[in-house]
Design an enzyme around this catalytic site. Structure first.
Site, PDB file in Angstrom:
ATOM      1  N   ASN A   1     -52.664 -21.375 -13.735  1.00 19.49           N
ATOM      2  CA  ASN A   1     -51.360 -21.781 -13.627  1.00 19.49           C
ATOM      3  C   ASN A   1     -51.567 -22.153 -14.775  1.00 19.49           C
ATOM      4  OD1 ASN A   1     -48.629 -21.231 -15.270  1.00 19.49           O
ATOM      5  ND2 ASN A   1     -48.075 -22.031 -12.725  1.00 19.49           N
TER       6      ASN A   1
ATOM      7  N   GLU B   1     -41.389 -23.491 -10.257  1.00 15.63           N
ATOM      8  CA  GLU B   1     -41.061 -23.541 -11.411  1.00 15.63           C
ATOM      9  C   GLU B   1     -39.377 -22.268 -11.724  1.00 15.63           C
ATOM     10  OE1 GLU B   1     -44.174 -24.527 -13.575  1.00 15.63           O
ATOM     11  OE2 GLU B   1     -44.323 -26.335 -12.598  1.00 15.63           O
TER      12      GLU B   1
ATOM     13  N   GLU C   1     -47.345 -22.604  -1.593  1.00 18.92           N
ATOM     14  CA  GLU C   1     -47.037 -24.077  -2.472  1.00 18.92           C
ATOM     15  C   GLU C   1     -45.913 -24.471  -2.269  1.00 18.92           C
ATOM     16  OE1 GLU C   1     -48.691 -23.316  -6.672  1.00 18.92           O
ATOM     17  OE2 GLU C   1     -46.978 -21.508  -6.719  1.00 18.92           O
TER      18      GLU C   1
ATOM     19  N   SER D   1     -51.370 -29.256  -6.983  1.00 20.49           N
ATOM     20  CA  SER D   1     -52.417 -29.718  -6.946  1.00 20.49           C
ATOM     21  C   SER D   1     -53.660 -30.438  -6.184  1.00 20.49           C
ATOM     22  CB  SER D   1     -51.588 -32.085  -6.075  1.00 20.49           C
ATOM     23  OG  SER D   1     -50.433 -32.453  -7.069  1.00 20.49           O
TER      24      SER D   1
ATOM     25  N   LYS E   1     -49.525 -22.621 -17.282  1.00 17.98           N
ATOM     26  CA  LYS E   1     -47.454 -22.987 -17.203  1.00 17.98           C
ATOM     27  C   LYS E   1     -47.158 -22.985 -19.049  1.00 17.98           C
ATOM     28  CE  LYS E   1     -48.214 -25.139 -13.368  1.00 17.98           C
ATOM     29  NZ  LYS E   1     -46.809 -26.743 -12.345  1.00 17.98           N
TER      30      LYS E   1
ATOM     31  N   GLY F   1     -47.633 -30.458  -9.334  1.00 16.67           N
ATOM     32  CA  GLY F   1     -47.638 -31.133 -10.106  1.00 16.67           C
ATOM     33  C   GLY F   1     -47.261 -32.617  -9.932  1.00 16.67           C
TER      34      GLY F   1
ATOM     35  N   HIS G   1     -42.819 -17.961  -8.929  1.00 13.47           N
ATOM     36  CA  HIS G   1     -43.276 -19.703  -8.864  1.00 13.47           C
ATOM     37  C   HIS G   1     -42.443 -20.727  -8.189  1.00 13.47           C
ATOM     38  CE1 HIS G   1     -44.909 -23.004  -9.922  1.00 13.47           C
ATOM     39  NE2 HIS G   1     -45.986 -22.587  -9.674  1.00 13.47           N
TER      40      HIS G   1
HETATM   41  C1  PEP Z   1     -48.769 -24.385  -9.785  1.00 20.05           C
HETATM   42  O1  PEP Z   1     -48.402 -24.921 -11.113  1.00 20.05           O
HETATM   43  O2  PEP Z   1     -48.870 -23.586  -9.503  1.00 20.05           O
HETATM   44  C2  PEP Z   1     -49.902 -25.514  -9.237  1.00 20.05           C
HETATM   45  C3  PEP Z   1     -49.919 -25.842  -7.926  1.00 20.05           C
HETATM   46  O3  PEP Z   1     -50.071 -26.386 -10.169  1.00 20.05           O
HETATM   47  P1  PEP Z   1     -50.413 -28.174  -9.981  1.00 20.05           P
HETATM   48  O4  PEP Z   1     -51.882 -27.813  -9.546  1.00 20.05           O
HETATM   49  O5  PEP Z   1     -50.746 -28.906 -11.039  1.00 20.05           O
HETATM   50  O6  PEP Z   1     -49.765 -28.688  -9.095  1.00 20.05           O
END
Ligand code: PEP
Length: 249
Positions: A12, A98, A166, A212, A14, A172, A96
């Site tokens: 992703n 976000e 997630e 992460s 973003k 993040g 997601h």
């Molecule tokens: C994501 O955006 O779905 C995500 C898991 O981000 P990150 O790996 O940066 O934590």
């Protein structure tokens, strides 16, 4: 991971990238040998979907990061699954954190989007996950099940759905769930699918972990039997993504 389920690694991106930086990502992605037992999907921003689709190797599929719940009309700024199909984009990330927390998307809207995307033939990476406060209040299961129910009741074809667990506190932040924490929730999600959809859907649906994930922690996470892959944010912009793609190897 079961033999029934191919490992799945999604990236992703973003709202990151320019043509110049994407050229760099394409270079390491296009040089990579994708393991036969692994599906790889990368998700550029909407503005670059075609740019990436036209340049990426056939072994890597492309996903949008969002879409709307109807085919066309007066919805300024939105993208429909029909448009994604027109661009030969086969996947979309929905739900997601976000989208849920920055843009206020409800379970109901996410369910409607899931339904419409699947009806249009676009496959879905459907995200669920609890906040830190919810985890600390012992609500992880309740929250994740409620979000999954809103998705599941809109799924017509489970072979076109991947569930991404997630935890919001891990996205993040550099704070990854331990392999045990991820496995625990994935196992419960699979049991939920078995009880509320069917045992065969539970056995065949990929449940991937996001939060992460990086080149260092991916191998340990991948050893867990119910972790069927990853959704990767930050590290999907770097050559580390290739290490993550090979985490099962
Ligand atoms: C994501 O955006 O779905 C995500 C898991 O981000 P990150 O790996 O940066 O934590």
């Amino acid at each position: 991971m079961s033999d029934q389920r191919n490992f799945f690694v999604g990236g992703n991106w973003k709202m990151n990238g320019s043509k110049a930086s994407i050229d760099g990502i394409l270079q390491f992605l296009n040089e990579a040998k994708i393991p036969a037992n692994t599906d790889v999907v990368c998700g550029p921003p909407t503005a670059y979907l075609s740019y990436v689709k036209e340049r990426i190797q056939a072994g890597v599929q492309v996903s949008a990061q969002n879409c709307y719940k109807v085919a066309k009309g007066a919805f300024t700024g939105e993208t429909s699954p029909a448009m994604l199909k027109d661009l030969r984009i086969g996947w979309v990330i929905l739900g997601h954190s976000e989208r849920r927390h920055v843009f206020g998307e409800s379970d109901e809207l996410i369910g409607e989007k899931v339904k419409h995307a699947l009806d249009e033939g676009v496959k879905v990476i459907a995200c669920v996950g609890e906040t830190l406060g919810e985890r600390e209040s012992g609500l992880t299961e309740e929250v994740v099940f409620k979000q999954t129910k809103a998705i599941a009741s809109n799924v017509s074809d489970w072979s076109s759905v991947v569930i991404a667990y997630e935890p919001v506190w891990a996205i993040g932040t550099g704070k990854t769930a331990t392999p045990e924490q991820a496995q625990e929730v994935h196992l419960r999600l699979r049991a939920w699918l078995s009880d509320n959809v069917s045992p065969s859907v539970a056995a065949s649906t990929r449940i991937i972990y996001g939060g992460s994930v990086n080149a260092k922690n991916c191998q340990d996470l991948a050893t867990k039997p119910d972790v069927d892959g990853f959704l990767v944010g930050g590290a999907s912009l770097k050559p580390d993504f290739i290490t993550i793609i090979n985490a099962k190897g």
